[in-house]
Design a protein around this motif. Structure first.
Motif, PDB file in Angstrom:
ATOM      1  N   THR A 110       0.872  -1.168   0.000  1.00  9.77           N
ATOM      2  CA  THR A 110       0.000   0.000   0.000  1.00  9.77           C
ATOM      3  C   THR A 110       0.907   1.214   0.000  1.00  9.77           C
ATOM      4  OG1 THR A 110      -1.701  -1.153   1.261  1.00  9.77           O
ATOM      5  CG2 THR A 110      -1.792   1.243   1.271  1.00  9.77           C
ATOM      6  N   LEU A 111       0.730   2.097  -0.990  1.00 13.30           N
ATOM      7  CA  LEU A 111       1.585   3.263  -1.132  1.00 13.30           C
ATOM      8  C   LEU A 111       0.712   4.508  -1.186  1.00 13.30           C
ATOM      9  CD1 LEU A 111       4.806   3.562  -2.972  1.00 13.30           C
ATOM     10  CD2 LEU A 111       3.096   5.265  -3.562  1.00 13.30           C
ATOM     11  N   ASN A 112       1.068   5.503  -0.387  1.00 14.82           N
ATOM     12  CA  ASN A 112       0.355   6.784  -0.361  1.00 14.82           C
ATOM     13  C   ASN A 112       1.280   7.895  -0.816  1.00 14.82           C
ATOM     14  OD1 ASN A 112      -1.919   5.562   0.756  1.00 14.82           O
ATOM     15  ND2 ASN A 112      -1.293   6.005   2.843  1.00 14.82           N
ATOM     16  N   TYR A 113       0.753   8.798  -1.635  1.00 13.24           N
ATOM     17  CA  TYR A 113       1.455  10.009  -2.046  1.00 13.24           C
ATOM     18  C   TYR A 113       0.590  11.183  -1.605  1.00 13.24           C
ATOM     19  CZ  TYR A 113       2.663  13.957  -4.979  1.00 13.24           C
ATOM     20  OH  TYR A 113       2.983  15.206  -5.417  1.00 13.24           O
ATOM     21  N   VAL A 114       1.193  12.095  -0.838  1.00 12.24           N
ATOM     22  CA  VAL A 114       0.440  13.221  -0.286  1.00 12.24           C
ATOM     23  C   VAL A 114       1.266  14.488  -0.481  1.00 12.24           C
ATOM     24  CG1 VAL A 114      -0.624  14.158   1.804  1.00 12.24           C
ATOM     25  CG2 VAL A 114      -0.533  11.699   1.477  1.00 12.24           C
ATOM     26  N   THR A 115       0.623  15.560  -0.962  1.00 14.32           N
ATOM     27  CA  THR A 115       1.326  16.840  -1.066  1.00 14.32           C
ATOM     28  C   THR A 115       1.349  17.486   0.318  1.00 14.32           C
ATOM     29  OG1 THR A 115      -0.728  17.950  -1.671  1.00 14.32           O
ATOM     30  CG2 THR A 115       0.684  17.212  -3.456  1.00 14.32           C
ATOM     31  N   ALA A 116       2.451  18.189   0.607  1.00 17.72           N
ATOM     32  CA  ALA A 116       2.593  18.807   1.934  1.00 17.72           C
ATOM     33  C   ALA A 116       3.587  19.958   1.866  1.00 17.72           C
ATOM     34  CB  ALA A 116       3.077  17.767   2.940  1.00 17.72           C
ATOM     35  N   ASP A 117       3.136  21.165   2.193  1.00 13.63           N
ATOM     36  CA  ASP A 117       4.007  22.342   2.341  1.00 13.63           C
ATOM     37  C   ASP A 117       4.948  22.548   1.146  1.00 13.63           C
ATOM     38  OD1 ASP A 117       2.867  22.818   4.848  1.00 13.63           O
ATOM     39  OD2 ASP A 117       4.310  21.481   5.828  1.00 13.63           O
ATOM     40  N   GLY A 118       4.418  22.539  -0.060  1.00 10.18           N
ATOM     41  CA  GLY A 118       5.235  22.758  -1.251  1.00 10.18           C
ATOM     42  C   GLY A 118       6.054  21.558  -1.661  1.00 10.18           C
ATOM     43  N   GLY A 119       5.974  20.490  -0.929  1.00  6.96           N
ATOM     44  CA  GLY A 119       6.685  19.254  -1.248  1.00  6.96           C
ATOM     45  C   GLY A 119       5.714  18.091  -1.206  1.00  6.96           C
ATOM     46  N   TYR A 120       6.195  16.966  -0.761  1.00  4.96           N
ATOM     47  CA  TYR A 120       5.343  15.781  -0.717  1.00  4.96           C
ATOM     48  C   TYR A 120       5.835  14.780   0.326  1.00  4.96           C
ATOM     49  CZ  TYR A 120       9.094  13.806  -3.573  1.00  4.96           C
ATOM     50  OH  TYR A 120      10.305  13.381  -4.031  1.00  4.96           O
ATOM     51  N   LEU A 121       4.943  13.892   0.676  1.00  2.47           N
ATOM     52  CA  LEU A 121       5.247  12.748   1.535  1.00  2.47           C
ATOM     53  C   LEU A 121       4.878  11.491   0.775  1.00  2.47           C
ATOM     54  CD1 LEU A 121       3.571  13.957   4.865  1.00  2.47           C
ATOM     55  CD2 LEU A 121       6.006  14.025   4.312  1.00  2.47           C
ATOM     56  N   ILE A 122       5.691  10.463   0.940  1.00  2.00           N
ATOM     57  CA  ILE A 122       5.373   9.145   0.401  1.00  2.00           C
ATOM     58  C   ILE A 122       5.527   8.160   1.547  1.00  2.00           C
ATOM     59  CG2 ILE A 122       5.978   7.325  -1.227  1.00  2.00           C
ATOM     60  CD1 ILE A 122       7.278   9.472  -2.951  1.00  2.00           C
ATOM     61  N   CYS A 123       4.528   7.320   1.724  1.00  2.00           N
ATOM     62  CA  CYS A 123       4.640   6.275   2.736  1.00  2.00           C
ATOM     63  C   CYS A 123       4.118   4.966   2.155  1.00  2.00           C
ATOM     64  CB  CYS A 123       3.894   6.640   4.018  1.00  2.00           C
ATOM     65  SG  CYS A 123       2.149   6.951   3.801  1.00  2.00           S
ATOM     66  N   ALA A 124       4.636   3.861   2.667  1.00  2.00           N
ATOM     67  CA  ALA A 124       4.241   2.551   2.149  1.00  2.00           C
ATOM     68  C   ALA A 124       4.490   1.478   3.190  1.00  2.00           C
ATOM     69  CB  ALA A 124       5.020   2.223   0.874  1.00  2.00           C
ATOM     70  N   TRP A 125       3.752   0.377   3.050  1.00  2.00           N
ATOM     71  CA  TRP A 125       3.949  -0.828   3.845  1.00  2.00           C
ATOM     72  C   TRP A 125       3.437  -1.993   3.027  1.00  2.00           C
ATOM     73  CZ3 TRP A 125       0.601   3.061   4.867  1.00  2.00           C
ATOM     74  CH2 TRP A 125      -0.757   2.774   4.784  1.00  2.00           C
ATOM     75  N   ASN A 126       3.895  -3.169   3.380  1.00  2.00           N
ATOM     76  CA  ASN A 126       3.493  -4.375   2.656  1.00  2.00           C
ATOM     77  C   ASN A 126       2.710  -5.271   3.599  1.00  2.00           C
ATOM     78  OD1 ASN A 126       3.737  -7.179   1.492  1.00  2.00           O
ATOM     79  ND2 ASN A 126       4.771  -6.024  -0.111  1.00  2.00           N
ATOM     80  N   GLN A 127       1.614  -5.832   3.101  1.00  2.00           N
ATOM     81  CA  GLN A 127       0.763  -6.657   3.959  1.00  2.00           C
ATOM     82  C   GLN A 127       1.469  -7.928   4.426  1.00  2.00           C
ATOM     83  OE1 GLN A 127      -2.603  -7.261   1.443  1.00  2.00           O
ATOM     84  NE2 GLN A 127      -1.697  -8.985   0.365  1.00  2.00           N
ATOM     85  N   GLY A 128       2.493  -8.378   3.721  1.00  2.00           N
ATOM     86  CA  GLY A 128       3.248  -9.559   4.148  1.00  2.00           C
ATOM     87  C   GLY A 128       4.414  -9.216   5.060  1.00  2.00           C
ATOM     88  N   GLY A 129       4.615  -7.927   5.319  1.00  2.00           N
ATOM     89  CA  GLY A 129       5.748  -7.491   6.130  1.00  2.00           C
ATOM     90  C   GLY A 129       5.441  -7.478   7.618  1.00  2.00           C
ATOM     91  N   SER A 130       6.311  -6.842   8.358  1.00  2.00           N
ATOM     92  CA  SER A 130       6.139  -6.722   9.807  1.00  2.00           C
ATOM     93  C   SER A 130       4.815  -6.031  10.105  1.00  2.00           C
ATOM     94  CB  SER A 130       7.280  -5.913  10.409  1.00  2.00           C
ATOM     95  OG  SER A 130       8.515  -6.502  10.115  1.00  2.00           O
ATOM     96  N   LYS A 131       4.184  -6.442  11.184  1.00  2.00           N
ATOM     97  CA  LYS A 131       2.837  -5.944  11.503  1.00  2.00           C
ATOM     98  C   LYS A 131       2.787  -4.444  11.756  1.00  2.00           C
ATOM     99  CE  LYS A 131       0.773 -10.196  12.742  1.00  2.00           C
ATOM    100  NZ  LYS A 131       0.701 -10.623  11.387  1.00  2.00           N
ATOM    101  N   ASP A 132       3.828  -3.869  12.358  1.00  2.00           N
ATOM    102  CA  ASP A 132       3.773  -2.447  12.715  1.00  2.00           C
ATOM    103  C   ASP A 132       4.865  -1.607  12.049  1.00  2.00           C
ATOM    104  OD1 ASP A 132       5.865  -3.552  14.084  1.00  2.00           O
ATOM    105  OD2 ASP A 132       5.476  -2.486  15.947  1.00  2.00           O
ATOM    106  N   LYS A 133       5.435  -2.102  10.947  1.00  2.00           N
ATOM    107  CA  LYS A 133       6.529  -1.385  10.292  1.00  2.00           C
ATOM    108  C   LYS A 133       6.043  -0.767   8.988  1.00  2.00           C
ATOM    109  CE  LYS A 133      11.420  -1.988   9.526  1.00  2.00           C
ATOM    110  NZ  LYS A 133      12.527  -2.927   9.566  1.00  2.00           N
ATOM    111  N   PHE A 135       7.215   2.728   6.018  1.00  2.00           N
ATOM    112  CA  PHE A 135       8.329   3.535   5.542  1.00  2.00           C
ATOM    113  C   PHE A 135       7.817   4.894   5.077  1.00  2.00           C
ATOM    114  CE2 PHE A 135       9.192  -0.898   5.106  1.00  2.00           C
ATOM    115  CZ  PHE A 135      10.413  -1.018   5.738  1.00  2.00           C
ATOM    116  N   LEU A 136       8.593   5.944   5.369  1.00  2.00           N
ATOM    117  CA  LEU A 136       8.171   7.306   5.081  1.00  2.00           C
ATOM    118  C   LEU A 136       9.318   8.091   4.455  1.00  2.00           C
ATOM    119  CD1 LEU A 136       6.089   9.664   5.459  1.00  2.00           C
ATOM    120  CD2 LEU A 136       7.207  10.084   7.654  1.00  2.00           C
TER     121      LEU A 136
END
Length: 160
Positions: A110-133, A135-136
């Motif tokens: 699951t990957l999210n792209y969000v605009t923020a303060d003239g830039g952007y944030l990207i975050c992602a995690w994998n359903q087969g990965g660690s339960k609470d890990k 990446f940003l």
């Protein structure tokens, strides 16, 4: 003399009739111990590989967004159509006189792209990965992709 040799060979074969029950049980116990050690190690490798896949997808998304930026008069995409989905593709609408962009990522991520303060944030995690890990990456901070632990963001967001 020939008869004596044949009798001796027949007598020797009776002592060699196979494995005892104890020997077979020892082999089964050894195999069981090896399997008990190998299965958790294998599962940890799979979990770690899924985490690395999500982290790699964030890096790939950074490249796609920066390529979009240079192809669209130094403008970041305003919004992504299909952010937070797990279908492996996020489409970035083109700016006037610019080019559209696409962020691709692995299945199960699951990957999210969000605009923020003239830039952007990207975050992602994998359903087969660690339960609470997860990446940003923050374009405002730059640097590398950061590992995060705890509650994962909701779809379409990179903040908890």
């Amino acid at each position: 003399m020939l008869q004596a040799t044949i009798n001796r060979l027949r007598a020797g074969k009776k002592d060699d009739e196979g494995f005892t029950l104890i020997e077979l049980l020892v082999v089964v116990v050894i195999i069981g111990v090896l399997v008990a050690i190998a299965v958790p190690v294998y599962l940890n490798y799979r979990e770690g590989a899924a985490d690395k896949s999500a982290q790699s997808d964030v890096r790939g998304a950074i490249s796609a967004i920066e390529q979009y930026y240079t192809s669209n008069s130094n403008t970041y995409p305003a919004a992504a159509t299909s952010t937070g989905k797990t279908d492996g593709k996020i489409t970035l609408a083109a700016q006037p006189n610019g080019q559209a962009g696409t962020i691709t990522f692995s299945g199960g991520t699951t990957l999210n792209y969000v605009t923020a303060d003239g830039g952007y944030l990207i975050c992602a995690w994998n359903q087969g990965g660690s339960k609470d890990k997860w990446f940003l990456y923050s374009s405002a901070e730059g640097g590398s992709v950061k590992d995060k632990t705890g509650t994962k963001p909701s779809a379409g967001s990179c903040t908890v």
